[in-house]
Design a protein around this motif. Structure first.
Motif, PDB file in Angstrom:
ATOM      1  N   GLU A  98       0.834  -1.204   0.099  1.00 29.92           N
ATOM      2  CA  GLU A  98       0.004  -0.014   0.008  1.00 29.92           C
ATOM      3  C   GLU A  98       1.050   1.225  -0.130  1.00 29.92           C
ATOM      4  O   GLU A  98       0.548   2.199  -0.813  1.00 29.92           O
ATOM      5  N   LYS A 101       2.332   1.665  -3.399  1.00 29.74           N
ATOM      6  CA  LYS A 101       1.460   2.224  -4.404  1.00 29.74           C
ATOM      7  C   LYS A 101       0.914   3.643  -4.119  1.00 29.74           C
ATOM      8  O   LYS A 101       0.985   4.584  -5.234  1.00 29.74           O
ATOM      9  N   GLN A 102       0.952   3.993  -2.941  1.00 30.20           N
ATOM     10  CA  GLN A 102       0.499   5.387  -2.610  1.00 30.20           C
ATOM     11  C   GLN A 102       1.704   6.409  -2.765  1.00 30.20           C
ATOM     12  O   GLN A 102       1.375   7.580  -3.599  1.00 30.20           O
ATOM     13  N   PHE A 105       1.988   6.656  -6.728  1.00 25.51           N
ATOM     14  CA  PHE A 105       0.710   7.685  -7.197  1.00 25.51           C
ATOM     15  C   PHE A 105       0.965   9.061  -6.965  1.00 25.51           C
ATOM     16  O   PHE A 105       0.863   9.876  -7.973  1.00 25.51           O
ATOM     17  N   GLU A 106       1.463   9.336  -5.892  1.00 27.34           N
ATOM     18  CA  GLU A 106       1.940  10.867  -5.484  1.00 27.34           C
ATOM     19  C   GLU A 106       2.903  11.206  -6.304  1.00 27.34           C
ATOM     20  O   GLU A 106       3.034  12.319  -6.822  1.00 27.34           O
ATOM     21  N   GLN A 111       2.817  15.362  -7.167  1.00 27.92           N
ATOM     22  CA  GLN A 111       2.692  15.948  -5.658  1.00 27.92           C
ATOM     23  C   GLN A 111       3.969  15.729  -5.171  1.00 27.92           C
ATOM     24  O   GLN A 111       4.826  15.040  -5.400  1.00 27.92           O
ATOM     25  N   ASP A 114       5.561  13.875   1.115  1.00 25.88           N
ATOM     26  CA  ASP A 114       5.880  14.289   2.513  1.00 25.88           C
ATOM     27  C   ASP A 114       7.063  13.575   3.123  1.00 25.88           C
ATOM     28  O   ASP A 114       7.402  12.300   2.622  1.00 25.88           O
ATOM     29  N   PRO A 115       8.089  14.097   3.959  1.00 24.59           N
ATOM     30  CA  PRO A 115       9.326  13.610   4.285  1.00 24.59           C
ATOM     31  C   PRO A 115       9.299  12.022   4.739  1.00 24.59           C
ATOM     32  O   PRO A 115       9.990  11.255   4.308  1.00 24.59           O
ATOM     33  N   LYS A 116       8.124  11.804   5.741  1.00 29.35           N
ATOM     34  CA  LYS A 116       8.252  10.604   6.145  1.00 29.35           C
ATOM     35  C   LYS A 116       7.752   9.561   5.321  1.00 29.35           C
ATOM     36  O   LYS A 116       8.415   8.396   5.056  1.00 29.35           O
ATOM     37  N   MET A 117       6.802   9.655   4.144  1.00 26.82           N
ATOM     38  CA  MET A 117       6.611   8.696   3.189  1.00 26.82           C
ATOM     39  C   MET A 117       7.798   8.760   2.288  1.00 26.82           C
ATOM     40  O   MET A 117       8.160   7.504   1.718  1.00 26.82           O
TER      41      MET A 117
ATOM     42  N   ARG B  17      -6.406   4.788  -4.231  1.00 23.07           N
ATOM     43  CA  ARG B  17      -5.409   5.621  -3.673  1.00 23.07           C
ATOM     44  C   ARG B  17      -6.054   6.593  -2.916  1.00 23.07           C
ATOM     45  O   ARG B  17      -7.445   7.070  -2.707  1.00 23.07           O
ATOM     46  N   MET B  18      -5.030   7.505  -2.104  1.00 24.11           N
ATOM     47  CA  MET B  18      -5.878   8.293  -1.100  1.00 24.11           C
ATOM     48  C   MET B  18      -5.431   9.785  -1.646  1.00 24.11           C
ATOM     49  O   MET B  18      -4.281   9.995  -2.332  1.00 24.11           O
ATOM     50  N   VAL B  23      -3.885  18.473  -0.976  1.00 29.50           N
ATOM     51  CA  VAL B  23      -4.213  18.387  -2.482  1.00 29.50           C
ATOM     52  C   VAL B  23      -5.869  18.373  -2.466  1.00 29.50           C
ATOM     53  O   VAL B  23      -6.303  19.146  -3.365  1.00 29.50           O
ATOM     54  N   GLU B  59       2.398  11.392  10.356  1.00 36.33           N
ATOM     55  CA  GLU B  59       3.054  12.213  11.140  1.00 36.33           C
ATOM     56  C   GLU B  59       2.987  13.649  10.211  1.00 36.33           C
ATOM     57  O   GLU B  59       3.182  14.780  10.974  1.00 36.33           O
ATOM     58  N   ASP B  60       3.423  13.422   8.806  1.00 38.20           N
ATOM     59  CA  ASP B  60       3.326  14.800   8.091  1.00 38.20           C
ATOM     60  C   ASP B  60       2.414  15.232   7.460  1.00 38.20           C
ATOM     61  O   ASP B  60       2.314  16.151   6.848  1.00 38.20           O
ATOM     62  N   ALA B  61       1.374  14.315   7.214  1.00 36.10           N
ATOM     63  CA  ALA B  61      -0.028  14.721   6.343  1.00 36.10           C
ATOM     64  C   ALA B  61      -1.049  13.688   6.668  1.00 36.10           C
ATOM     65  O   ALA B  61      -0.735  12.689   7.256  1.00 36.10           O
ATOM     66  N   ARG B  63      -4.205  11.848   5.207  1.00 40.41           N
ATOM     67  CA  ARG B  63      -4.694  11.596   3.795  1.00 40.41           C
ATOM     68  C   ARG B  63      -6.256  10.763   4.114  1.00 40.41           C
ATOM     69  O   ARG B  63      -6.549  10.301   5.004  1.00 40.41           O
TER      70      ARG B  63
END
Lengths: 179, 76
Positions: A98, A101-102, A105-106, A111, A114-117, B17-18, B23, B59-61, B63
């Motif tokens: 997941e 995939k996320q 996609f971003e 887009q 974000d730093p953690k992702m 997806r999220m 956004v 933590e940062d966003a 969704r």
């Protein structure tokens, strides 16, 4: 009495003031993130009458840019699913899948992750890459070992016609089997 | 303007997806919604109580994704 209504300002952008190519260029500028004031300035250089309505470009966006953006976004979501599914990682759990995939996609949607992702995704990619490198190394090592074994046998067989012929036949048979 | 429907439609485009809050907020504003982040959170909280969206706070966003119930609402 003059019953003619003043045409809406945004009809200028859909009318003859812009060619189809210029309309597409305006659409692409807005999709790329150009500000309304920059777009208005650009339109002025084309000789388009000054746009005074504050929602003119917003309405243009909705008519011309939104369908493109929606289509691109739908494509990005579908592409991300397909990319990660095609990678065929049987060692990833549901949460990892997941996340991959996320993040995909971003990225595809343009887009900013974000730093953690971003960090989590990088770790997944680097780990997968390291595993592929390890697999390649193991294969190469096995190949080297086999070659070393055959070299040792060849050394032993030197001067012995029968042994050399048998070894040559063996190597030929092994290579044939591999191909 | 039916903000809940707009939110669900934006999420349906990218399902499963999220979308991040930022956004989604940007999308709604571009469509002409005069909506603040606080308003958006109130709408998504309401949708979540109806099980039509799932909100994932990181933590940062934060969704949001649409659920099968949310898709069903759009299909009505």
């Amino acid at each position: 009495m003059n019953n003619e209504r003043k045409p809406r300002a945004d009809s200028i952008l859909d009318g003859d003031a812009l060619s189809d190519a210029q309309r597409d260029e305006l659409r692409d500028k807005l999709l790329a993130g150009a500000s309304h004031s920059d777009c208005k300035e650009w339109l002025r250089t084309l000789g388009v009458p000054e746009i005074k309505g504050k929602d003119t470009l917003t309405r243009f966006w909705r008519r011309h840019c939104l369908p493109v953006r929606e289509s691109n976004r739908r494509f990005s979501a579908a592409k991300a699913e397909a990319l990660i599914d095609e990678a065929g990682r049987t060692d990833w759990n549901t949460a990892t899948m997941e996340l991959a995939k996320q993040a995909s996609f971003e990225i595809l949607d343009g887009q900013q992750l974000d730093p953690k992702m971003a960090l989590s995704f990088l770790k997944i990619v680097l780990k997968a890459d390291a595993q592929e490198t390890d697999k390649t190394k193991v294969k190469a090592l096995a190949k080297d070992k086999a070659a070393a074994g055959i070299d040792a046998l060849a050394e032993e067989a030197k001067g012995n016609y029968e042994a050399e012929a048998a070894l040559a036949a063996y190597v030929k048979a092994i290579r044939k089997k591999k191909s | 303007m039916n903000y809940e429907r707009l939110i669900l439609e934006a999420l349906q485009l990218v399902h499963p997806r999220m979308l991040t809050e930022s956004v989604l907020l940007s999308d709604l504003r571009i469509m002409g919604a005069k909506i603040s982040l606080t308003d958006l959170r109130a709408h998504t909280a309401r949708l979540e109580t109806k099980s039509q969206v799932t909100v994932v706070t990181g933590e940062d966003a934060t969704r949001i994704k649409i659920t099968p119930d949310g898709l069903a609402r759009l299909a009505e």
